[in-house]
Design a protein around this motif. Structure first.
Motif, PDB file in Angstrom:
ATOM      1  N   GLU A  24      12.621   8.569   0.654  1.00 28.15           N
ATOM      2  CA  GLU A  24      11.554   9.333   0.017  1.00 28.15           C
ATOM      3  C   GLU A  24      10.918  10.420   0.883  1.00 28.15           C
ATOM      4  N   GLU A  41       3.054  13.335  -4.008  1.00 27.63           N
ATOM      5  CA  GLU A  41       3.846  12.232  -4.526  1.00 27.63           C
ATOM      6  C   GLU A  41       4.221  11.236  -3.431  1.00 27.63           C
ATOM      7  N   ARG A  44       1.647   8.623  -3.408  1.00 29.97           N
ATOM      8  CA  ARG A  44       1.753   7.736  -4.574  1.00 29.97           C
ATOM      9  C   ARG A  44       2.916   6.762  -4.410  1.00 29.97           C
ATOM     10  N   LYS A  45       4.033   7.246  -3.891  1.00 33.03           N
ATOM     11  CA  LYS A  45       5.189   6.365  -3.687  1.00 33.03           C
ATOM     12  C   LYS A  45       4.906   5.346  -2.585  1.00 33.03           C
ATOM     13  N   GLU A  48       2.916   2.709  -4.242  1.00 39.24           N
ATOM     14  CA  GLU A  48       3.746   1.836  -5.077  1.00 39.24           C
ATOM     15  C   GLU A  48       4.449   0.772  -4.246  1.00 39.24           C
ATOM     16  N   ASN A  49       4.755   1.112  -2.989  1.00 38.98           N
ATOM     17  CA  ASN A  49       5.458   0.190  -2.102  1.00 38.98           C
ATOM     18  C   ASN A  49       4.521  -0.682  -1.264  1.00 38.98           C
ATOM     19  N   SER A 117      -3.478   3.149  -4.564  1.00 41.74           N
ATOM     20  CA  SER A 117      -2.366   3.678  -5.366  1.00 41.74           C
ATOM     21  C   SER A 117      -1.831   4.992  -4.818  1.00 41.74           C
ATOM     22  N   ASP A 119      -3.455   7.852  -5.419  1.00 37.57           N
ATOM     23  CA  ASP A 119      -4.009   8.915  -6.259  1.00 37.57           C
ATOM     24  C   ASP A 119      -5.213   9.581  -5.595  1.00 37.57           C
TER      25      ASP A 119
END
Length: 385
Positions: A24, A41, A44-45, A48-49, A117, A119
């Motif tokens: 990523e 992003e 955000r990724k 997510e992890n 998150s 964001d």
């Protein structure tokens, strides 16, 4: 080799971070360096992890991992992959711990989910034009207007300054020497604006900006902690910030040495690998020894931080030692690359440029020496006693 104080869980975490960065981040680093800022992003990724605010309570979506070793592993892998200018660690702990230590339950409910998150991206605004590391000289001021604060001033060299959504801003609340408060300034607040994305020697993908506050209305619900204890809060958190800086320096230097060792085994001079010459072998041996000693020191300071025992003086020592060592190692590694080391297509060129800030941010080497010498009982003010 000395066994590091890491457990199997930390190594499993390392493996997941390494795979994440290869998929990523690494493929996009050059693009991000060209544009001067990473894509949102990536935060955000990372969220997510589970790589953001790992210390936060599970009820907010965090992992409840207070152990600094997870952040240490994350930093080591960022630099190993050549992604040190993605300032996720700044978001996580350099800024995030101010929320962790000072935020009210209402503030946690409001801000934690976005921070976890990805964001909501965090930044901290302390440094001002003409003041540098002298926090006591800050001029930004917050005036108590009853149900809100009115903030005016300017900050500079602010990391995540362009993509940041929430900033911990230090401002003077009284004329007392240490009369400083901390305030949460959100993207979109009227009177809050950003200057240009500043051009830098290194850390090209990391956005650094000026921030301006023109009669910004700060609701009392965005006051962080007590309004006159900000200086104390800053001093309290600087120890961890300097440990984080030391971890970054050591990770960058270690990665540089590993890459250079491989390069010099292949590069030949007079028909022999560069690494085979006695002088070079001895220099590699000296650098490896210094880095291994530094690693033991950093690991010990991490243990002290986890136990709540890391002092300001010890944090200054580890930051000073590792940043100075980083400078020496990356310089020698670039030299071993020859002309290729001066070319940006080789990672050592990036590491060399990125390393120069280490002796400046989180307190300059000179400030670190001042802190350490005072801890030794040596104080220039003694002549006025």
């Amino acid at each position: 080799m000395i066994v590091r104080p890491l457990e199997s869980e930390h190594e499993m975490f390392r493996d997941s971070v390494r795979k994440f960065l290869q998929a990523e981040a690494v493929p996009y680093m050059e693009e991000w360096r060209q544009q001067g800022v990473v894509d949102r992003e990536i935060f955000r990724k990372a969220g997510e992890n589970g790589f953001l605010f790992m210390w936060a309570e599970e009820r907010f979506g965090g992992l409840g991992l207070e152990d600094f070793r997870y952040e240490q592993v994350l930093i080591e892998e960022l630099y190993r992959a050549g992604c040190g200018d993605i300032f996720i660690p700044t978001h996580n702990r350099l800024v995030g711990r101010y929320l962790g230590n000072l935020a009210s339950e209402e503030q946690k409910d409001r801000f934690y989910p976005g921070c976890i998150s990805g964001d909501t991206i965090l930044g901290i605004a302390m440094t001002e034009p003409d003041t540098g590391s002298d926090l006591a000289a800050m001029k930004s001021r917050a005036v108590d207007c009853g149900d809100h604060w009115r903030l005016n001033g300017a900050k500079t060299y602010i990391s995540n300054g362009i993509i940041g959504d929430l900033f911990v801003v230090a401002a003077r609340t009284s004329d007392a020497k240490h009369g400083v408060g901390l305030f949460l300034v959100e993207r979109g607040m009227e009177g809050f604006s950003r200057g240009r994305n500043l051009d830098k020697l290194g850390m090209k993908a990391q956005d650094t900006a000026e921030l301006f506050f023109d009669n910004v209305r700060i609701p009392k619900t965005n006051q962080l902690g007590e309004p006159d204890k900000g200086f104390y809060y800053l001093m309290q958190n600087l120890a961890e910030e300097r440990l984080q800086s030391a971890t970054c320096s050591l990770a960058n230097a270690s990665a540089a040495l590993d890459e250079t060792l491989e390069f010099t085994k292949e590069r030949k001079v007079f028909g022999n690998p560069v690494a085979s010459f006695q002088n070079n072998r001895f220099q590699f041996a000296s650098m490896r020894t210094e880095l291994d000693v530094a690693q033991v020191y950093v690991d010990r300071c991490v243990q002290a931080q986890n136990a709540g025992e890391l002092s300001g003086a010890d944090a200054a020592k580890v930051k000073l030692f590792c940043s100075e060592l980083e400078g020496r190692v990356v310089d020698q590694c670039l030299q071993f690359h020859g002309s290729a080391g001066y070319m940006d297509e080789y990672r050592i060129s990036r590491r060399y440029a990125d390393a120069r800030i280490s002796r400046i941010y989180a307190g300059t080497s000179e400030v670190m020496r001042e802190i350490i010498s005072r801890d030794m009982g040596l104080d220039y003010r003694i002549k006025n006693a």
